[in-house]
Design a protein around this motif. Sequence first.
Motif, PDB file in Angstrom:
ATOM      1  N   LEU A 346       0.817  -1.035  -0.032  1.00 42.96           N
ATOM      2  CA  LEU A 346      -0.071   0.285   0.142  1.00 42.96           C
ATOM      3  C   LEU A 346       0.536   1.161  -0.101  1.00 42.96           C
ATOM      4  CD1 LEU A 346      -2.559  -0.960   2.196  1.00 42.96           C
ATOM      5  CD2 LEU A 346      -2.744  -1.192   0.379  1.00 42.96           C
ATOM      6  N   VAL A 347       1.338   1.363   0.683  1.00 40.96           N
ATOM      7  CA  VAL A 347       2.541   2.640   0.578  1.00 40.96           C
ATOM      8  C   VAL A 347       3.515   2.814  -0.834  1.00 40.96           C
ATOM      9  CG1 VAL A 347       5.328   3.231   1.604  1.00 40.96           C
ATOM     10  CG2 VAL A 347       3.146   2.586   3.201  1.00 40.96           C
ATOM     11  N   GLN A 348       3.680   1.724  -0.720  1.00 40.15           N
ATOM     12  CA  GLN A 348       4.683   1.663  -2.157  1.00 40.15           C
ATOM     13  C   GLN A 348       3.972   1.750  -3.327  1.00 40.15           C
ATOM     14  OE1 GLN A 348       8.186   1.118  -2.859  1.00 40.15           O
ATOM     15  NE2 GLN A 348       7.699   2.549  -4.939  1.00 40.15           N
ATOM     16  N   CYS A 349       2.900   1.740  -3.613  1.00 40.91           N
ATOM     17  CA  CYS A 349       1.732   2.154  -4.699  1.00 40.91           C
ATOM     18  C   CYS A 349       0.926   3.158  -4.786  1.00 40.91           C
ATOM     19  CB  CYS A 349       0.624   0.888  -4.355  1.00 40.91           C
ATOM     20  SG  CYS A 349      -0.811   1.508  -5.957  1.00 40.91           S
ATOM     21  N   SER A 350       1.442   3.708  -3.120  1.00 43.60           N
ATOM     22  CA  SER A 350       0.635   4.848  -2.839  1.00 43.60           C
ATOM     23  C   SER A 350       2.113   6.519  -3.500  1.00 43.60           C
ATOM     24  CB  SER A 350       0.143   5.897  -2.069  1.00 43.60           C
ATOM     25  OG  SER A 350      -0.236   4.712  -1.424  1.00 43.60           O
ATOM     26  N   VAL A 351       3.026   5.952  -3.039  1.00 43.42           N
ATOM     27  CA  VAL A 351       4.798   6.138  -3.468  1.00 43.42           C
ATOM     28  C   VAL A 351       4.682   6.557  -4.978  1.00 43.42           C
ATOM     29  CG1 VAL A 351       7.059   6.329  -3.594  1.00 43.42           C
ATOM     30  CG2 VAL A 351       6.170   5.690  -1.283  1.00 43.42           C
ATOM     31  N   ASP A 352       4.247   5.678  -5.832  1.00 48.03           N
ATOM     32  CA  ASP A 352       4.612   5.304  -6.970  1.00 48.03           C
ATOM     33  C   ASP A 352       3.383   5.916  -7.451  1.00 48.03           C
ATOM     34  OD1 ASP A 352       6.486   3.335  -7.164  1.00 48.03           O
ATOM     35  OD2 ASP A 352       4.825   2.051  -7.290  1.00 48.03           O
ATOM     36  N   GLN A 353       2.348   6.829  -6.736  1.00 50.40           N
ATOM     37  CA  GLN A 353       1.137   7.499  -7.791  1.00 50.40           C
ATOM     38  C   GLN A 353       1.699   9.010  -7.449  1.00 50.40           C
ATOM     39  OE1 GLN A 353      -2.955   6.123  -6.825  1.00 50.40           O
ATOM     40  NE2 GLN A 353      -1.988   4.231  -7.277  1.00 50.40           N
ATOM     41  N   ALA A 355       3.064   9.918  -4.166  1.00 50.23           N
ATOM     42  CA  ALA A 355       3.016  10.247  -2.384  1.00 50.23           C
ATOM     43  C   ALA A 355       4.676  10.602  -2.368  1.00 50.23           C
ATOM     44  CB  ALA A 355       2.431   9.654  -1.840  1.00 50.23           C
ATOM     45  N   ARG A 356       5.190  11.240  -1.380  1.00 53.30           N
ATOM     46  CA  ARG A 356       5.937  11.127  -0.708  1.00 53.30           C
ATOM     47  C   ARG A 356       6.512  11.029   0.217  1.00 53.30           C
ATOM     48  NH1 ARG A 356       8.361  15.911   0.418  1.00 53.30           N
ATOM     49  NH2 ARG A 356       5.871  17.075   0.882  1.00 53.30           N
ATOM     50  N   HIS A 368       8.004  -2.986  11.149  1.00 49.00           N
ATOM     51  CA  HIS A 368       7.725  -1.694   9.799  1.00 49.00           C
ATOM     52  C   HIS A 368       8.165  -0.455  11.479  1.00 49.00           C
ATOM     53  CE1 HIS A 368       6.012   0.839   7.222  1.00 49.00           C
ATOM     54  NE2 HIS A 368       5.656  -0.320   6.075  1.00 49.00           N
ATOM     55  N   GLN A 369       8.830   0.699  10.272  1.00 49.17           N
ATOM     56  CA  GLN A 369       9.438   2.100  10.906  1.00 49.17           C
ATOM     57  C   GLN A 369       7.600   2.385  10.866  1.00 49.17           C
ATOM     58  OE1 GLN A 369      12.168   2.641  12.780  1.00 49.17           O
ATOM     59  NE2 GLN A 369      12.828   0.912  12.384  1.00 49.17           N
ATOM     60  N   ALA A 370       7.804   3.529  11.733  1.00 47.45           N
ATOM     61  CA  ALA A 370       6.909   4.083  11.738  1.00 47.45           C
ATOM     62  C   ALA A 370       6.613   4.759  10.294  1.00 47.45           C
ATOM     63  CB  ALA A 370       6.485   5.662  13.274  1.00 47.45           C
ATOM     64  N   THR A 371       5.288   5.295   9.539  1.00 44.17           N
ATOM     65  CA  THR A 371       6.041   5.961   8.586  1.00 44.17           C
ATOM     66  C   THR A 371       4.976   7.413   8.083  1.00 44.17           C
ATOM     67  OG1 THR A 371       6.389   4.055   7.997  1.00 44.17           O
ATOM     68  CG2 THR A 371       5.689   5.900   6.042  1.00 44.17           C
ATOM     69  N   VAL A 372       5.534   8.447   8.032  1.00 47.21           N
ATOM     70  CA  VAL A 372       4.593   9.463   7.384  1.00 47.21           C
ATOM     71  C   VAL A 372       4.686   9.641   5.915  1.00 47.21           C
ATOM     72  CG1 VAL A 372       4.360  12.030   7.622  1.00 47.21           C
ATOM     73  CG2 VAL A 372       4.766  10.963   9.614  1.00 47.21           C
ATOM     74  N   PHE A 388      -4.318  -0.769   8.376  1.00 50.48           N
ATOM     75  CA  PHE A 388      -4.087  -1.631   9.301  1.00 50.48           C
ATOM     76  C   PHE A 388      -2.359  -1.895   9.854  1.00 50.48           C
ATOM     77  CE2 PHE A 388      -5.902  -4.834  12.595  1.00 50.48           C
ATOM     78  CZ  PHE A 388      -6.922  -4.322  12.628  1.00 50.48           C
ATOM     79  N   GLY A 389      -1.672  -1.159   9.686  1.00 49.91           N
ATOM     80  CA  GLY A 389      -0.163  -0.357   9.865  1.00 49.91           C
ATOM     81  C   GLY A 389       0.397   0.520  10.379  1.00 49.91           C
ATOM     82  N   PRO A 390       1.643   0.703  10.649  1.00 48.81           N
ATOM     83  CA  PRO A 390       1.962   1.651  10.878  1.00 48.81           C
ATOM     84  C   PRO A 390       2.302   3.412  10.516  1.00 48.81           C
ATOM     85  CG  PRO A 390       4.149   0.793  11.159  1.00 48.81           C
ATOM     86  CD  PRO A 390       2.358   0.082  10.883  1.00 48.81           C
ATOM     87  N   VAL A 391       1.503   3.531   9.722  1.00 51.55           N
ATOM     88  CA  VAL A 391       1.290   4.641   8.266  1.00 51.55           C
ATOM     89  C   VAL A 391       0.815   5.755   8.911  1.00 51.55           C
ATOM     90  CG1 VAL A 391       1.063   5.512   5.677  1.00 51.55           C
ATOM     91  CG2 VAL A 391       1.735   2.644   7.286  1.00 51.55           C
ATOM     92  N   ALA A 392       0.719   6.783   8.577  1.00 53.77           N
ATOM     93  CA  ALA A 392      -0.270   8.138   8.897  1.00 53.77           C
ATOM     94  C   ALA A 392       0.240   9.091   7.523  1.00 53.77           C
ATOM     95  CB  ALA A 392       0.812   9.266   9.446  1.00 53.77           C
ATOM     96  N   PRO A 393      -0.528   8.849   6.783  1.00 56.00           N
ATOM     97  CA  PRO A 393      -1.299   9.562   5.171  1.00 56.00           C
ATOM     98  C   PRO A 393      -1.498  10.649   5.430  1.00 56.00           C
ATOM     99  CG  PRO A 393      -2.198   7.440   5.203  1.00 56.00           C
ATOM    100  CD  PRO A 393      -1.870   7.525   6.325  1.00 56.00           C
ATOM    101  N   ILE A 394      -0.677  12.158   5.155  1.00 53.17           N
ATOM    102  CA  ILE A 394      -1.497  13.592   4.648  1.00 53.17           C
ATOM    103  C   ILE A 394      -2.000  14.107   3.861  1.00 53.17           C
ATOM    104  CG2 ILE A 394      -0.793  15.712   5.596  1.00 53.17           C
ATOM    105  CD1 ILE A 394       1.650  14.509   7.146  1.00 53.17           C
TER     106      ILE A 394
END
Length: 491
Positions: A346-353, A355-356, A368-372, A388-394
Amino acid sequence: MSASPASKTQAQAWTSRIYSGGWIAAHGGQTDVVEPATGAVLGTVGVADSVDVSCAARSAHAARDAWAAMPFDRRAAVLREAARLLQERAEEINSWNMRECGSVRAKAEWELNACHEQLLAAAALPMQPHGQLYPSVMPGRMNLSRRVPLGTVGVIAPWNFPLLLSLRSVAPALALGNAVVLKPDVRTAVTGGQLIAQLFADAGLPEGVLHVLPGGPDTGDALVRHPLVEMISFTGSTVVGRRIGEVCGGLLKKVALELGGNNAIVVLDDADLDAASSSGAWGAFLHQGQICMQAGRHLVHRRVAEAYAERLVQRAQALRVGNPHTEAVHLGPIINAQQLSRIAALVQCSVDQGARVLAGGTHDKLFHQATVLADVRPGMPAFDEEIFGPVAPITVFDSDEEAAELVNASPYGLAAAIHSGNVSRAMALADRLHTGMIHINDQTVNNEFHVPFGGMGASGSHGRFGGPANLEAFTQGQWISVMAEPITYPF
C-alpha cells in the motif's frame, strides 16, 4: 517464556486442546503458537472443526437454561471472581500478550486493566432493570415488556486486541444469562481464548456455559451457521463481516458486527499543532497501527500542513521499534508476513502514484518503522484503504466543507477526530461527519466502556457495545400480558 508453576500447570492443561466441557482434544488437529518478533514456537493449541462446533453448541444449549435461571447475584459473583483472577494473573497474561500478539508492555497492561473494568461492568448488568410496564386499552390487563437471554451467543474475536475484544462480548453475554461459544483467532488463541477459558473455569462458571474453540474461517462459518447458536458477535474485517451478515440475515439470526475503519483526524488551521501531532502519532502508530480505530487519514488545512508534517515526522522518528518482550520499545512487530506485505504494498503503490515518504517507509523482518506520507490524494491506496499498519498519510484541504467531504468520501464510518482552537467550529464540522464516534481535540483510538461504541456505514451493523447498550445487544425482547380475571370473547 518464563512462567510460574501455576501457569505451567495451566499451560499443560490446554496444550494442543480446546475448551468444551473441560480441556479436550480437537477434531481439527492442532497448530503452533508463534512469536511474531522471533518466529519461536511458544506452544500448541487445538484447532476446532465443524464437529467440535456442533458438540459445543449442543452442550451450551443444554447448559444455558440453568445458568439463566441462576440468581443474578450468583452470576455476578462469577464475573467478579473472574475480574479478581485476571488481576492476580496479570503478569502471565501480559507476557502472553507481548509474546504472542506483539504488544508492547504498556498496551498489554492497558488491555488487561480495560478487561478488568469490563468484567466488573458486566457483573453489574444482571441487577439492572430489565423490563417496563405499559398501559393497556383493556381494563385489568398488565403489559410487561422485558429483556430475556438469547440462548447461545457465538463470539468471533480478532487478533489485534484479543483479550479485550473477546471479553467485550463474552462477559456481558454471560452476565445476562447466555451460554457462549468463543472462537478466537488461531494467531492469538492463548491470549484471546485459552487464558479466558481457564479464567472462567477457575472463577466457578458451570461446565458447558462457555466453550473456547480456536479456529480459522471454516470454524467460524460452522459457528455462524449452527442452528443452536442464536446470535453472532463478530469483530473483524468488513469483507468477512459482510459475509457473516448475509448468512445471519438468511437464517434470521441476530448479529452484531464491529468492522473496519479508515478513520480521519482533521487538523484545522487554528489547531494547537503540538497537541494535534501528538494525537496524530498516537492514533496512527499505537500497536503498530493494527487497530480498527487507527488514524489512517490525516486531513490537514493547507495553511498548517507543512508545520504539522514536521512535528509528526519528529514524533515518528523518535519511536523505537523492536521486540517488546526483551526491549523497551514503542512499536512491536506486525502480526505476520502477510500483513506486513500488504502494508508495504500500500505504501509503495501510493509512492508510485505521487506520495512522498517523509519518515520511515522501511521494515526489517516483521518490524515496520513508523511512516509518514505526504501528498496523499483520494484514489491512492493510502487514502482509500484501511492500512492497519504504522502509516500516517497526510492529505491537505482548503476549507471546512472540503474537510467534511474528504472524511465522508470513505465508505467506513467508525471514528474521527477534529483539532481546532474553536470548539463551536469543531462541533459544526462534527455535525457533518458520517461516523459513529467523533473526538474533538483528541485522537481516534478512544474507548470508554460505559459509553456505547460502534460505527456507521461499512464499519458495522449499526449496533453498539458498552454500558446500557450491552443489555439490548445480548438479550431479546419479550411481551407478557396478564389478566387478573380471564376474558370472555364473543366467539
